[in-house]
Design a protein around this motif. Structure first.
Motif, PDB file in Angstrom:
ATOM      1  N   LEU A 267     -42.122 109.682  52.828  1.00 19.60           N
ATOM      2  CA  LEU A 267     -43.411 109.037  52.558  1.00 19.60           C
ATOM      3  C   LEU A 267     -43.443 108.453  51.155  1.00 19.60           C
ATOM      4  N   TRP A 272     -46.059 105.281  52.094  1.00 21.43           N
ATOM      5  CA  TRP A 272     -46.960 105.378  53.245  1.00 21.43           C
ATOM      6  C   TRP A 272     -47.768 106.661  53.134  1.00 21.43           C
ATOM      7  N   ASP A 273     -48.770 106.756  54.024  1.00 21.41           N
ATOM      8  CA  ASP A 273     -49.505 107.997  54.199  1.00 21.41           C
ATOM      9  C   ASP A 273     -49.177 108.578  55.576  1.00 21.41           C
ATOM     10  N   LYS A 274     -49.691 109.774  55.847  1.00 20.27           N
ATOM     11  CA  LYS A 274     -49.357 110.443  57.108  1.00 20.27           C
ATOM     12  C   LYS A 274     -49.935 109.711  58.310  1.00 20.27           C
ATOM     13  N   ASP A 275     -51.091 109.084  58.165  1.00 24.13           N
ATOM     14  CA  ASP A 275     -51.691 108.363  59.293  1.00 24.13           C
ATOM     15  C   ASP A 275     -50.815 107.189  59.713  1.00 24.13           C
TER      16      ASP A 275
END
Length: 444
Positions: A267, A272-275
């Motif tokens: 990430l 990025w993010d987890k979503d």
């Protein structure tokens, strides 16, 4: 000393001695031997026979005296209710409840309670001793009350700013009194106690501002108090959590999940993010075992080849190998997500023209098709096209069909397409009409 005593003792205590039983005599050799054997019976055993030993029982028999002791202990453990105790029970229970209690007492044997009864030691036992005679606000559902239980007028009106502030202050004081029954601590407090006090004050004010009694007011205080009483609500309030060691160990929140360090680095690498990471679809297409010959011997491990895509123009391929299957699969998934590359799509459904790519002895040929044609390809290319967001495609693999080479050749062909604007710029021309110039005038 009487002479009769020894005689009486002798006659009374005399017991027949155990004599050896005569064994069957053998055939006599002569008449004189027969007479001699008949006069003096003889046994072939040197010792007298012992009576048969009785087998010991598995369970010792309980004597009547022991039963009396058990009954006495049972009576002491669960005694019969006295008249004074029954009078106290009549003050707390209804006649129907008393009848049920007496019926239960008559059915249950006190001796069984003493022998089989024991205190619970399991983790789900009640943390306190309770006879369940009163309603517990934590574990029991409050009784439903009807509007008839409210005496007086039941009218309300919206409170003004002054009344609202007074109500918030009063409700906040009530909440603080519940938190500190002995009074709010005063004087010099430690940093931890001061922080806890501030948190409690903030929570009390927040709860008071959300209380309906601070929004509405009326002439009847009892009717006003019913706004915050869950027994007058159509929906019961949520039961609070019982915090104990077992609950803390068994409950696992989403925020408490262990984060994979490999995923954390990925990430950070992709920013990025987890979503956004959850939108990526992955699928393992090739799994087989491999063997590495070393001086230590043959080391067997598992090989994984995984594809990843978001279904909207991104496609990646990753490989992983490890002795542990789970570790190898995680390596291939992370590598596939890290290798995501954009796939050019014509009208977001097919490729730009026909493509051909050769990897090793494998050749892959891809053909663009009109809308509604579908994905008429083999299963490996089908999964890759669906992950990349392609809907109309045809393909051929005329030579070797090695799975790894097919996947790699398809990935290279899709990611390295020649776009019409690049061809036009290389020729020094302008891009006028893509369909007419580069697709032979066929307009779908």
């Amino acid at each position: 000393m009487s002479v009769c005593r020894p005689a009486r003792c002798l006659f009374s205590r005399a017991a027949p001695t155990t004599l050896p039983k005569p064994s069957p005599s053998p055939l006599p050799f002569s008449s004189s031997a027969a007479r001699h054997h008949h006069n003096r019976p003889r046994s072939f055993h040197t010792s007298t026979p012992r009576p048969a030993r009785h087998r010991r029982p598995h369970y010792p028999s309980i004597k009547a005296d022991d039963l009396k002791l058990l009954n006495q202990a049972a009576q002491a453990t669960a005694p019969v209710y006295k008249k004074s105790e029954l009078s106290l029970l009549q003050q707390q229970y209804t006649p129907d409840q008393l009848a049920a209690i007496e019926a239960a007492e008559a059915v249950i044997d006190r001796k069984d309670l003493y022998i089989q009864g024991s205190l619970r030691t399991d983790p789900w036992r009640l943390p306190y001793e309770d006879d369940l005679a009163e309603v517990d606000p934590v574990t029991d559902i409050p009784d439903k009350l009807s509007p008839e239980s409210i005496k007086g007028k039941k009218t309300f009106r919206e409170a003004n700013a002054l009344e609202r502030d007074e109500a918030i202050a009063r409700i906040a004081n009530e909440n603080m009194a519940k938190l500190y029954p002995d009074g709010v601590p005063e004087g010099q407090l430690s940093e931890k106690d001061q922080q806890r006090l501030e948190e409690h004050m903030e929570a009390a004010l927040m709860q008071a501002s959300m209380d309906p009694r601070a929004v509405y007011t009326g002439p009847n205080q009892k009717a006003l108090d019913t706004l915050a009483d869950p027994r007058h609500s159509r929906i019961y309030a949520d039961l609070p959590r019982i915090e104990n060691r077992m609950m803390r160990q068994t409950r696992r929140l989403a925020s408490d999940e262990e984060e994979d360090p490999r995923q954390k680095r990925l990430l950070k690498y992709l920013d990025w993010d987890k979503d956004k990471l959850k939108q990526i679809r992955t699928k393992t297409l090739v799994v087989h075992g491999v063997t590495n010959q070393t001086r230590m011997g043959k080391i067997q491990s598992m090989y994984f080849l995984t594809i990843a895509g978001n279904g909207n123009g991104l496609l990646g391929v990753g490989e992983g190998k490890s002795v542990e299957p789970e570790e190898g699969k995680k390596q291939s998934v992370m590598a596939a997500i890290r290798n995501l590359r954009p796939v050019p799509r014509y009208e977001n459904r097919t490729i730009f023209g026909d493509l051909e790519k050769k990897v090793g002895a494998t050749k892959v040929q891809l053909f663009s098709r009109p809308p509604g044609f579908g994905l008429r390809v083999q299963h490996l290319i089908f999964e890759m096209a669906r992950a990349a967001g392609l809907h109309d495609l045809a393909a051929r693999t005329p030579r070797s069909r090695n799975k790894m080479n097919v996947i790699k050749a398809t990935w290279e062909a899709l990611c390295n397409q020649k776009l019409p604007d690049e061809i036009a710029r290389a020729r020094g021309k302008k891009l006028v009409d893509v369909r007419k110039v580069y697709y032979g005038g066929s307009v779908h």
